[in-house]
Scaffold this active site. Structure first.
Site, mmCIF file in Angstrom:
data_model
loop_
_atom_site.group_PDB
_atom_site.id
_atom_site.type_symbol
_atom_site.label_atom_id
_atom_site.label_comp_id
_atom_site.label_asym_id
_atom_site.label_seq_id
_atom_site.Cartn_x
_atom_site.Cartn_y
_atom_site.Cartn_z
ATOM 1 C CB CYS A 44 -93.181 33.958 -2.864
ATOM 2 S SG CYS A 44 -94.316 32.568 -2.836
ATOM 3 C CB CYS A 84 -96.434 35.921 -3.312
ATOM 4 S SG CYS A 84 -96.613 35.428 -1.582
ATOM 5 C CG HIS A 140 -95.082 33.705 1.845
ATOM 6 N ND1 HIS A 140 -94.815 33.171 0.604
ATOM 7 C CD2 HIS A 140 -94.123 33.229 2.673
ATOM 8 C CE1 HIS A 140 -93.736 32.415 0.684
ATOM 9 N NE2 HIS A 140 -93.297 32.439 1.941
ATOM 10 C CG ASN A 146 -95.808 17.138 -2.409
ATOM 11 O OD1 ASN A 146 -96.232 16.074 -1.953
ATOM 12 N ND2 ASN A 146 -95.889 17.442 -3.693
ATOM 13 N N GLY A 180 -90.960 16.475 -1.133
ATOM 14 C CA GLY A 180 -91.015 16.844 -2.548
ATOM 15 C C GLY A 180 -91.533 18.247 -2.797
ATOM 16 C CB THR A 193 -90.546 22.123 -6.225
ATOM 17 O OG1 THR A 193 -91.876 22.275 -6.727
ATOM 18 C CG2 THR A 193 -90.126 20.664 -6.301
ATOM 19 C CG HIS A 205 -97.282 30.631 -1.189
ATOM 20 N ND1 HIS A 205 -97.373 32.014 -1.256
ATOM 21 C CD2 HIS A 205 -98.524 30.197 -0.849
ATOM 22 C CE1 HIS A 205 -98.615 32.389 -0.965
ATOM 23 N NE2 HIS A 205 -99.337 31.298 -0.720
ATOM 24 C CG HIS A 221 -98.237 24.257 -3.152
ATOM 25 N ND1 HIS A 221 -97.034 24.720 -2.669
ATOM 26 C CD2 HIS A 221 -97.956 23.124 -3.834
ATOM 27 C CE1 HIS A 221 -96.071 23.901 -3.045
ATOM 28 N NE2 HIS A 221 -96.601 22.914 -3.746
ATOM 29 C CG HIS A 273 -100.267 19.093 -5.524
ATOM 30 N ND1 HIS A 273 -99.664 19.369 -6.721
ATOM 31 C CD2 HIS A 273 -99.338 19.341 -4.571
ATOM 32 C CE1 HIS A 273 -98.406 19.756 -6.507
ATOM 33 N NE2 HIS A 273 -98.185 19.745 -5.203
HETATM 34 P P1 AMP Z 1 -94.668 20.921 -5.171
HETATM 35 O O1 AMP Z 1 -93.710 20.047 -5.905
HETATM 36 O O2 AMP Z 1 -95.582 20.185 -4.243
HETATM 37 O O3 AMP Z 1 -93.966 22.070 -4.490
HETATM 38 O O4 AMP Z 1 -95.640 21.519 -6.263
HETATM 39 C C1 AMP Z 1 -95.364 22.648 -7.018
HETATM 40 C C2 AMP Z 1 -96.287 22.581 -8.194
HETATM 41 O O5 AMP Z 1 -96.360 23.848 -8.793
HETATM 42 C C3 AMP Z 1 -95.836 21.591 -9.278
HETATM 43 O O6 AMP Z 1 -96.864 20.628 -9.477
HETATM 44 C C4 AMP Z 1 -95.619 22.486 -10.493
HETATM 45 O O7 AMP Z 1 -96.000 21.870 -11.703
HETATM 46 C C5 AMP Z 1 -96.504 23.674 -10.171
HETATM 47 N N1 AMP Z 1 -96.095 24.919 -10.809
HETATM 48 C C6 AMP Z 1 -94.855 25.462 -10.839
HETATM 49 N N2 AMP Z 1 -94.869 26.632 -11.493
HETATM 50 C C7 AMP Z 1 -96.155 26.842 -11.883
HETATM 51 C C8 AMP Z 1 -96.821 27.868 -12.612
HETATM 52 N N3 AMP Z 1 -96.166 28.963 -13.067
HETATM 53 N N4 AMP Z 1 -98.147 27.739 -12.849
HETATM 54 C C9 AMP Z 1 -98.822 26.651 -12.412
HETATM 55 N N5 AMP Z 1 -98.261 25.658 -11.693
HETATM 56 C C10 AMP Z 1 -96.936 25.740 -11.448
HETATM 57 ZN ZN ZN Z 2 -95.765 33.337 -1.230
#
Ligand code: AMP
Ligand code: ZN
Length: 113
Positions: free
Chosen positions: A4, A7, A46, A86, A92, A94, A97, A99, A101
């Site tokens: 992950c 993680c 996680h 999301n 949306g 991606t 884990h 999170h 924003h």
């Molecule tokens: P989501 O699309 O809601 O799953 O958000 C995932 C977020 O993680 C996106 O806004 C990405 O820009 C961010 N993201 C992906 N990889 C990294 C990383 N290595 N460091 C910081 N943010 C990341």
């Molecule tokens: Zn995780």
């Protein structure tokens, strides 16, 4: 969880720019910011998505919102901000884990696209 991304960021195996940390929560700068201030806030366990929140782990979600208030105060986000989760394909999501924003320092359109 071994494979992950978030993680690995929490464990320090992948670098990130720390914004806030406590026993339960880690917050770091989004690598692709969608606003002048864009933090990602994650629980230090996680949980795959909002679909996986239960009575056993929801304390971590409460701690995330305590962190939101602390970050808003520390970063002087008094003009307002938005917290976004999301979930799943249509939401949306991606990274698998959970999170949140935290977006700020510009006017945020409503409803979102
Ligand atoms: P989501 O699309 O809601 O799953 O958000 C995932 C977020 O993680 C996106 O806004 C990405 O820009 C961010 N993201 C992906 N990889 C990294 C990383 N290595 N460091 C910081 N943010 C990341
Ligand atoms: Zn995780």
């Amino acid at each position: 969880m071994a494979d992950c991304l978030f993680c690995k960021i929490i464990a320090g195996e992948i670098p990130s720019t720390k914004i806030y940390e406590d026993e339960w929560v880690y917050a770091f700068a989004d690598i692709d910011p969608q606003a002048p201030f864009h933090a990602i806030i994650v629980p230090k366990i996680h949980i795959a998505s909002a679909e996986e929140i239960t009575a056993d782990n929801s304390g971590y979600i409460a701690k995330i919102f305590e962190a939101v208030a602390k970050i808003a105060a520390k970063e002087n986000l008094a003009d307002g901000f938005r917290v976004v989760n999301n979930c799943g394909k249509d939401g949306g999501q991606t990274v698998g884990h959970i999170h949140f924003h935290l977006l700020a320092r510009r006017y945020l359109q409503w409803p979102p696209g």
